[in-house]
Write an enzyme that holds these catalytic residues in place. Structure first.
Site, PDB file in Angstrom:
ATOM      1  N   ASN A   9       0.869  -1.179   0.000  1.00 17.60           N
ATOM      2  CA  ASN A   9       0.000   0.000   0.000  1.00 17.60           C
ATOM      3  C   ASN A   9       0.906   1.228   0.000  1.00 17.60           C
ATOM      4  OD1 ASN A   9      -1.752   2.072   0.619  1.00 17.60           O
ATOM      5  ND2 ASN A   9      -2.350   1.274   2.643  1.00 17.60           N
ATOM      6  N   LYS A  11       0.137   4.255  -0.253  1.00 16.70           N
ATOM      7  CA  LYS A  11      -0.487   5.427   0.395  1.00 16.70           C
ATOM      8  C   LYS A  11      -0.274   6.699  -0.433  1.00 16.70           C
ATOM      9  CE  LYS A  11      -0.289   3.110   4.814  1.00 16.70           C
ATOM     10  NZ  LYS A  11      -0.195   3.193   6.262  1.00 16.70           N
ATOM     11  N   HIS A  94      -9.604   1.041   5.107  1.00 16.89           N
ATOM     12  CA  HIS A  94      -8.311   1.201   5.789  1.00 16.89           C
ATOM     13  C   HIS A  94      -8.516   2.120   7.000  1.00 16.89           C
ATOM     14  CE1 HIS A  94      -4.226   2.405   6.654  1.00 16.89           C
ATOM     15  NE2 HIS A  94      -3.841   1.321   6.014  1.00 16.89           N
ATOM     16  N   GLU A  96      -6.902   4.481   8.096  1.00 16.92           N
ATOM     17  CA  GLU A  96      -6.699   5.914   7.814  1.00 16.92           C
ATOM     18  C   GLU A  96      -7.953   6.517   7.181  1.00 16.92           C
ATOM     19  OE1 GLU A  96      -3.025   5.362   5.732  1.00 16.92           O
ATOM     20  OE2 GLU A  96      -2.079   4.814   7.626  1.00 16.92           O
ATOM     21  N   GLU A 166      -5.461  -5.131  10.651  1.00 17.16           N
ATOM     22  CA  GLU A 166      -4.432  -4.116  10.878  1.00 17.16           C
ATOM     23  C   GLU A 166      -4.707  -3.378  12.177  1.00 17.16           C
ATOM     24  OE1 GLU A 166      -2.453  -2.896   6.913  1.00 17.16           O
ATOM     25  OE2 GLU A 166      -4.206  -1.655   7.178  1.00 17.16           O
ATOM     26  N   GLY A 172       2.414   2.029  10.894  1.00 17.37           N
ATOM     27  CA  GLY A 172       3.391   3.108  10.734  1.00 17.37           C
ATOM     28  C   GLY A 172       4.098   3.483  12.030  1.00 17.37           C
ATOM     29  N   SER A 212       3.348  -2.398  10.363  1.00 21.24           N
ATOM     30  CA  SER A 212       4.794  -2.490  10.556  1.00 21.24           C
ATOM     31  C   SER A 212       5.379  -3.848  10.168  1.00 21.24           C
ATOM     32  CB  SER A 212       5.167  -2.116  11.992  1.00 21.24           C
ATOM     33  OG  SER A 212       4.769  -0.774  12.264  1.00 21.24           O
TER      34      SER A 212
HETATM   35  P1  PGA Z   1       2.738   0.101   7.772  1.00 21.31           P
HETATM   36  O1  PGA Z   1       1.270   0.311   7.130  1.00 21.31           O
HETATM   37  O2  PGA Z   1       3.297  -1.160   7.149  1.00 21.31           O
HETATM   38  O3  PGA Z   1       3.514   1.316   7.366  1.00 21.31           O
HETATM   39  O4  PGA Z   1       2.559  -0.024   9.226  1.00 21.31           O
HETATM   40  C1  PGA Z   1       0.415  -0.765   6.901  1.00 21.31           C
HETATM   41  C2  PGA Z   1      -0.876  -0.269   6.298  1.00 21.31           C
HETATM   42  O5  PGA Z   1      -1.346   0.803   6.690  1.00 21.31           O
HETATM   43  O6  PGA Z   1      -1.478  -0.926   5.422  1.00 21.31           O
END
Ligand code: PGA
Length: 249
Positions: A9, A11, A94, A96, A166, A172, A212
């Protein structure tokens, strides 16, 4: 041998030129990879990345889509537009989107149904915040997101659905759920799915872990019986980290 579903992803990162460069490197370095690999660039880079990925087994994904097929919806991108570009899967719900843009389960569900109707595989993201986990609401939160997200999805269509667990606190942040903790939540998701669709159908659903994921923790996570893949954010932005994740075995 089961194959894992490893998705990147990207982003809100990378210009078209940067996306094309990364896609070219991945196409080269992941040739012959035995896992199902997908990259989800920003909307603006989808067409260019689609061109690069022609003749590669890497699939094209999108990070979101609008809840309607077309019409007066300023700023939205529709399922038909994604399909037109060769998008095979779309990340929906997601955290976010849920937290920064207040997308709720009903909206996410509408998008899941629309993606399925048009043959695009939805990756339904679910996950709890740290506060929800610490106050004992983990199962209630995850159960609701799974049930509401899949409302109206029949057993035949379930095969096309991926669920991505997640934990919000792991995205992140560099904090990963331990493989044991993640697997326990994945097992719970499978139990919820079994309640909705039966054991057999639930067993066949791909459940990705995200939060992560890095080259040094991916193998331990994938070794768990209920973890079928990874949804990777930060580490998907560079070949040096995404290639070893996709080639973890
Ligand atoms: P990350 O994000 O690997 O940077 O923690 C995962 C995601 O949001 O899909």
């Amino acid at each position: 041998m089961r194959s894992y579903f490893i998705a990147g992803n990207w982003k809100m990162h990378k210009t078209v030129a940067e996306s094309v460069a990364l896609a070219k490197e991945l196409k080269d370095k992941l040739a012959g990879c035995s896992e199902k690999v997908l990259v989800a660039p920003a909307f603006t880079s989808l067409a260019a990345v689609a061109e690069v990925l022609k003749g590669s087994s890497i699939l094209l994904g999108a990070q979101n889509m609008g809840p309607e097929e077309q019409g007066a919806h300023t700023g939205e991108v529709s399922v038909l537009m994604l399909k037109d570009l060769g998008v095979k899967a779309v990340i929906l719900g997601h955290s976010e989107r849920r937290h920064s843009y207040l997308e709720g389960d009903a909206l996410v569900n509408k998008k899941v149904l629309l993606a399925l109707k048009h043959g695009i595989e939805p990756i339904l993201c679910v996950g709890e915040t740290l506060e929800e986990r610490e106050s004992g609401k983990l199962e209630a939160v995850i159960g609701t997101q799974v049930r509401e997200g899949l409302k109206g999805v029949d057993e035949g269509s379930l095969k096309a659905v991926t669920v991505a667990y997640e934990p919000v606190w792991a995205i992140g942040t560099g904090k990963t759920a331990t493989p044991e903790d993640a697997d326990a939540v994945h097992a719970y998701i499978r139990k919820v799915l079994a309640g909705l669709y039966g054991e057999q159908a639930a067993k066949a659903v791909c459940i990705q872990y995200g939060g992560s994921v890095k080259p040094d923790n991916v193998a331990a996570l994938m070794a768990k019986p209920n973890i079928d893949g990874a949804l990777v954010g930060g580490a998907s932005l560079k070949t040096e980290s995404f290639v070893p994740i996709a080639r973890f075995r």
